[in-house]
Design an enzyme around this catalytic site. Structure first.
Site, PDB file in Angstrom:
ATOM      1  N   GLU A  47       8.510  -7.903   5.159  1.00 48.28           N
ATOM      2  CA  GLU A  47       9.697  -7.502   4.421  1.00 48.28           C
ATOM      3  C   GLU A  47      10.330  -6.232   4.969  1.00 48.28           C
ATOM      4  O   GLU A  47       9.679  -5.430   5.638  1.00 48.28           O
ATOM      5  CB  GLU A  47       9.368  -7.321   2.949  1.00 48.28           C
ATOM      6  CG  GLU A  47       8.366  -6.237   2.688  1.00 48.28           C
ATOM      7  CD  GLU A  47       7.961  -6.197   1.218  1.00 48.28           C
ATOM      8  OE1 GLU A  47       7.647  -5.113   0.725  1.00 48.28           O
ATOM      9  OE2 GLU A  47       7.959  -7.258   0.588  1.00 48.28           O
ATOM     10  N   CYS A  94      14.304   0.297   5.971  1.00 46.56           N
ATOM     11  CA  CYS A  94      12.853   0.449   5.885  1.00 46.56           C
ATOM     12  C   CYS A  94      12.241  -0.840   6.415  1.00 46.56           C
ATOM     13  O   CYS A  94      12.565  -1.920   5.927  1.00 46.56           O
ATOM     14  CB  CYS A  94      12.486   0.691   4.421  1.00 46.56           C
ATOM     15  SG  CYS A  94      10.727   0.719   4.118  1.00 46.56           S
ATOM     16  N   CYS A 117      -1.834  -5.049   5.316  1.00 45.36           N
ATOM     17  CA  CYS A 117      -2.305  -3.722   5.689  1.00 45.36           C
ATOM     18  C   CYS A 117      -3.787  -3.607   5.344  1.00 45.36           C
ATOM     19  O   CYS A 117      -4.230  -4.104   4.312  1.00 45.36           O
ATOM     20  CB  CYS A 117      -1.519  -2.644   4.945  1.00 45.36           C
ATOM     21  SG  CYS A 117      -1.969  -0.972   5.447  1.00 45.36           S
ATOM     22  N   CYS A 163      -4.670   1.033  -0.035  1.00 41.33           N
ATOM     23  CA  CYS A 163      -4.225   1.988  -1.056  1.00 41.33           C
ATOM     24  C   CYS A 163      -4.078   1.244  -2.395  1.00 41.33           C
ATOM     25  O   CYS A 163      -3.435   0.190  -2.452  1.00 41.33           O
ATOM     26  CB  CYS A 163      -2.900   2.625  -0.656  1.00 41.33           C
ATOM     27  SG  CYS A 163      -2.979   3.455   0.940  1.00 41.33           S
ATOM     28  N   CYS A 203      -0.587   0.225  -4.016  1.00 39.43           N
ATOM     29  CA  CYS A 203       0.335  -0.516  -3.148  1.00 39.43           C
ATOM     30  C   CYS A 203       0.012  -2.006  -3.167  1.00 39.43           C
ATOM     31  O   CYS A 203      -1.132  -2.406  -2.940  1.00 39.43           O
ATOM     32  CB  CYS A 203       0.211   0.042  -1.734  1.00 39.43           C
ATOM     33  SG  CYS A 203       0.976  -0.972  -0.477  1.00 39.43           S
ATOM     34  N   CYS A 222       6.474  -1.051  -1.726  1.00 39.85           N
ATOM     35  CA  CYS A 222       6.157  -1.857  -0.548  1.00 39.85           C
ATOM     36  C   CYS A 222       5.232  -3.009  -0.905  1.00 39.85           C
ATOM     37  O   CYS A 222       4.317  -2.868  -1.670  1.00 39.85           O
ATOM     38  CB  CYS A 222       5.554  -1.000   0.557  1.00 39.85           C
ATOM     39  SG  CYS A 222       3.974  -0.266   0.166  1.00 39.85           S
TER      40      CYS A 222
END
Ligand code: SF4
Length: 356
Positions: free
Chosen positions: A103, A116, A123, A127, A130, A344
């Site tokens: 995205e 962005c 990932c 975290c 997120c 995100c």
């Protein structure tokens, strides 16, 4: 005879042209017997003029276009979904040639457009605040897959991108070489001509990457997701950077400012009851005071499936007052596009739920 026909029927595997940075493109063209000036010509077709196929690069010799077609593939990310926000922000979900989804977000402000973009699909950093981190790592993105996100968003807005931030899915410094290659093509005249200072890399604190970045000649901008200056809190909410403790992060950033004379931003997503306590504020002030940084306070966006909430205005005022008293510059960033999928990774999460 039969075996010869069998071999001829198997198409040789073509390499995705998006895998190459500028130096790699130069090698591709040298291998095809081309003079050096062709590199800028092809880079311009790929990332400035957004040619969707080698055959559309009309000022290249026919033999070169054939050579490129034989050895390399060229396929833009295809748009799977776009969500416009009431405030003008647009979120894009792209499908890459292997079916992987990533995205980007376009954020207009006056005559500026900030894009962005993602540097990885998924990932590995984990975290907890997120949505991408909760989905796990899929793969690194290629150079061109990053540049095209920015270029295609700008094309959709009908303007040039003035700023690009590697703040979408992924940890850019865990995909260092491809990210630097993409930044250089975004910066180049034959690419997107975005000024180096308007190209921001956002990291959750990958020390070896920050050390490498400090030695690069370009004046790219660095943002570090801090989110807590208390080690135990940071370990819990950002487990992927546990191996690089806060004192080492601070030393590395101080060294970065001395080498580059650039002021990094410390991103601090404020989560009510988590990192807005007095102990957290005291630790943040101690981390940020005495060196050249700017603290960006971001009231957190709620993430589905978590009980995170943004602090009330009085807590945010207490944080900014404490930073100001210590001589630390700060600002509160208002999140854009909160009426569409926010933060995100959320667009991809929604897609997974829709299709899965
Ligand atoms: S905040 Fe960034 S580094 Fe952390 S899990 Fe999400 S995408 Fe990865």
């Amino acid at each position: 005879m039969a075996s010869r026909r069998h071999r001829a029927d198997v198409a040789p595997t073509r390499i995705d042209i998006a895998a190459y940075d500028a130096a790699g493109l130069a090698g591709v063209l040298a291998d095809l017997g081309q003079p050096a000036y062709r590199t800028k010509q092809v880079a311009s077709w790929l990332y400035s003029r957004l040619a969707p196929a080698f055959d559309e690069m009309t000022d290249l010799p026919t033999a070169l276009r054939s050579g490129l077609n034989e050895r390399y593939s060229l396929q833009h990310p295809s748009l799977d979904q776009m969500q416009p926000s009431k405030d003008g922000t647009r979120k894009y979900l792209w499908r890459l040639p292997d079916g992987v989804m990533v995205e980007s977000v376009g954020i207009p402000a006056g005559d500026r457009l900030t894009v962005c973009y993602s540097t990885q699909a998924g990932c590995a950093m984990g975290c907890t605040f997120c949505a991408t981190g909760r989905g796990g790592f899929v793969r690194d993105l290629l150079v061109g897959e990053m540049v095209w996100q920015v270029a295609l968003v700008a094309k959709d807005f009908g303007v040039r991108a003035s700023n690009a931030v590697a703040m979408g899915q992924g940890e850019p410094l865990q995909n260092y070489d491809a990210t630097l290659g993409a930044l250089r093509l975004m910066n180049a005249r034959e690419g997107m001509e975005i000024g180096a200072r308007h190209l921001t890399i956002s990291t959750c604190g990958v020390i070896p990457g920050i050390e490498r970045l400090a030695r690069e000649p370009e004046q790219f901008t660095l943002a570090v997701s801090l989110h807590s200056a208390v080690q135990s809190t940071r370990n819990r909410i950002m487990p992927g950077v546990r191996r690089w403790p806060l004192p080492l992060l601070r030393d590395t950033l101080v060294d970065y400012t001395q080498r580059t004379s650039r002021r990094p931003t410390l991103e601090f997503a404020l989560i009510a009851g988590e990192n807005d306590t007095q102990a957290e504020i005291t630790a943040l002030v101690a981390f940020a005071r005495g060196w050249m940084c700017h603290v960006n306070l971001i009231p957190v966006n709620p993430v589905e499936g978590t009980d995170m909430a943004r602090p009330d205005a009085s807590r945010m005022a207490a944080v900014t007052a404490a930073l100001a008293a210590a001589g630390v510059e700060s600002s509160i960033r208002v999140e854009r596009g909160t009426d569409i999928d926010a933060a995100c990774g959320q667009l991809t999460q929604h897609h997974r739920r829709t299709v899965g």
